[in-house]
Design a protein around this motif. Structure first.
Motif, short mmCIF file in Angstrom:
data_model
loop_
_atom_site.label_atom_id
_atom_site.label_comp_id
_atom_site.label_asym_id
_atom_site.label_seq_id
_atom_site.Cartn_x
_atom_site.Cartn_y
_atom_site.Cartn_z
N ARG A 8 -39.11 33.69 -39.88
CA ARG A 8 -38.86 32.38 -39.25
C ARG A 8 -39.41 32.37 -37.83
O ARG A 8 -40.62 32.41 -37.68
N ASN A 9 -38.53 32.43 -36.81
CA ASN A 9 -39.04 32.35 -35.44
C ASN A 9 -38.80 33.65 -34.67
O ASN A 9 -38.81 33.66 -33.45
N ASP A 115 -24.29 31.40 -33.15
CA ASP A 115 -25.57 30.69 -33.01
C ASP A 115 -25.79 30.26 -31.56
O ASP A 115 -26.92 30.16 -31.09
N ARG A 154 -27.29 26.86 -43.58
CA ARG A 154 -28.65 26.43 -43.19
C ARG A 154 -28.61 25.20 -42.28
O ARG A 154 -29.40 25.10 -41.34
N THR A 157 -27.95 26.33 -38.41
CA THR A 157 -28.75 27.22 -37.55
C THR A 157 -30.25 27.09 -37.80
O THR A 157 -30.68 26.86 -38.92
N GLU A 158 -30.99 27.27 -36.70
CA GLU A 158 -32.45 27.34 -36.79
C GLU A 158 -32.89 28.80 -36.72
O GLU A 158 -34.08 29.10 -36.80
N LYS A 159 -31.92 29.70 -36.56
CA LYS A 159 -32.27 31.13 -36.49
C LYS A 159 -32.41 31.67 -37.93
O LYS A 159 -31.92 31.05 -38.87
#
Ligand code: SIN
Length: 313
Positions: A8-9, A115, A154, A157-159
């Motif tokens: 992901r990031n 988060d 999901r 979070t964007e983590k």
């Protein structure tokens, strides 16, 4: 030689992590291990409130393995954030918070709290602990529930969101597909295998809860088969876990389809094992003219016509 991996990031400097429950909260070994050399650490499972875990004895040694029934003992998410995270933040490693819960709500609240923390880079969701009555396996063996938990987390979070799966099901690939469909970034394969051990003099189980989770080299062939099955069923990365005790073991996991691996029980013998495994994998790649581990991942040479597992995938 490219050792890093992006999920992901988040960029992991190498593909070797230490597994949840085998490395505490990462702050207990500063004189023994330079954790900045690891790809990352996965914390002991964190729940909302502190947990004492199961009664003793909760660990027993077996042939080439270890049975545990810890029962998710942990300091709770607030103490982790206040007491442990500050040290981890300056450690120079990627921190994946493993979360365990008794309800879907608890997963969500703990994830939201973590988060918001800068030093937490991603999540591994434990839906596979075989040692608790609520949560754990009762969630992880129900594909609809695993799917629902993934979907709810999901949204929050964007983590990176990783779901840790149990091998104690018929087709682990069905669970991996459900996680992928609901937006998980990866699956960790496998948690421990249910097992037991008996003291023949007392005729009592060696651990208080009768059964526990088997880990260590004894389960490596099972883990390899589950990673092979899973990595052929989904496109998201599979993180291989199960009895890795040497760089050669890690290479086997990459060949069958793991994109990253976690070292677990071997940390109890040598907490610096992850660092030597990372170095060994690097040397193997150099020696074999591979300029990235990507070239190793899923490079198994199989004869599909005689593979039993491929016939039902
Ligand atoms: C435990 O705390 O009982 C072990 C954790 C797990 O198997 O997920």
């Amino acid at each position: 030689m490219k050792e890093s991996f992006i999920l992901r990031n988040v960029e992991f400097k190498n593909r070797i992590l230490v597994a949840s429950g085998t490395f505490g909260y990462g702050d207990e070994v500063p004189d023994l291990v330079d954790i900045s050399k690891l790809g990352g650490i996965v914390t002991k499972s964190l729940s909302m409130k502190p947990r004492d875990g199961n009664p003793n004895p909760r660990i027993a040694e077996t042939a080439s393995g270890m049975l545990n029934s810890i029962g998710l003992a942990n300091i709770g998410v607030h103490k982790f954030i206040n007491d442990k995270l500050p040290t981890l933040k300056i450690s120079g490693t990627i921190v994946i918070a493993n979360i365990a819960a008794s309800t879907v709500d608890e997963y969500c609240v703990v994830l939201e709290l973590l988060d918001a923390q800068v030093g937490v880079h991603g999540f591994e969701i434990n839906v596979s602990c075989p040692n608790v009555k609520e949560g754990g396996l009762s969630f992880g063996t129900d594909v609809k529930l695993v799917s629902f938990i993934t979907k709810e987390l999901r949204k929050r979070t964007e983590k990176p969101l990783i779901i840790k799966l149990t091998p104690n099901v018929t087709h682990i690939s069905d669970f991996a597909r459900a996680c992928e469909a609901e937006g998980a970034d990866a699956v960790s394969v496998i948690n421990t295998v249910i097992g037991m051990s008996v003291n023949i003099n007392t005729r009592k189980p060696k651990i208080a809860t009768t059964t526990g989770g088997l880990s260590g080299p004894a389960i490596k062939p099972i883990a390899l088969a589950k990673v092979y099955e899973t990595s052929n069923a989904v496109k998201i990365p599979v993180i291989g876990i199960g009895g890795i005790a040497s760089w050669e073991d890690a290479v086997e996991f990459f060949i069958v389809g793991a994109s990253m691996v976690q070292i677990g029980t071997a940390n109890f013998i040598n907490p610096a094992k992850g660092i030597s495994v990372a170095e060994g994998v690097k040397q193997y790649c150099k020696k074999n003219g591979l300029d990235s581990i990507d070239l190793l991942v899923k490079s198994l040479q199989t004869n599909k016509t005689i593979s039993i597992i491929d016939s039902w995938l």
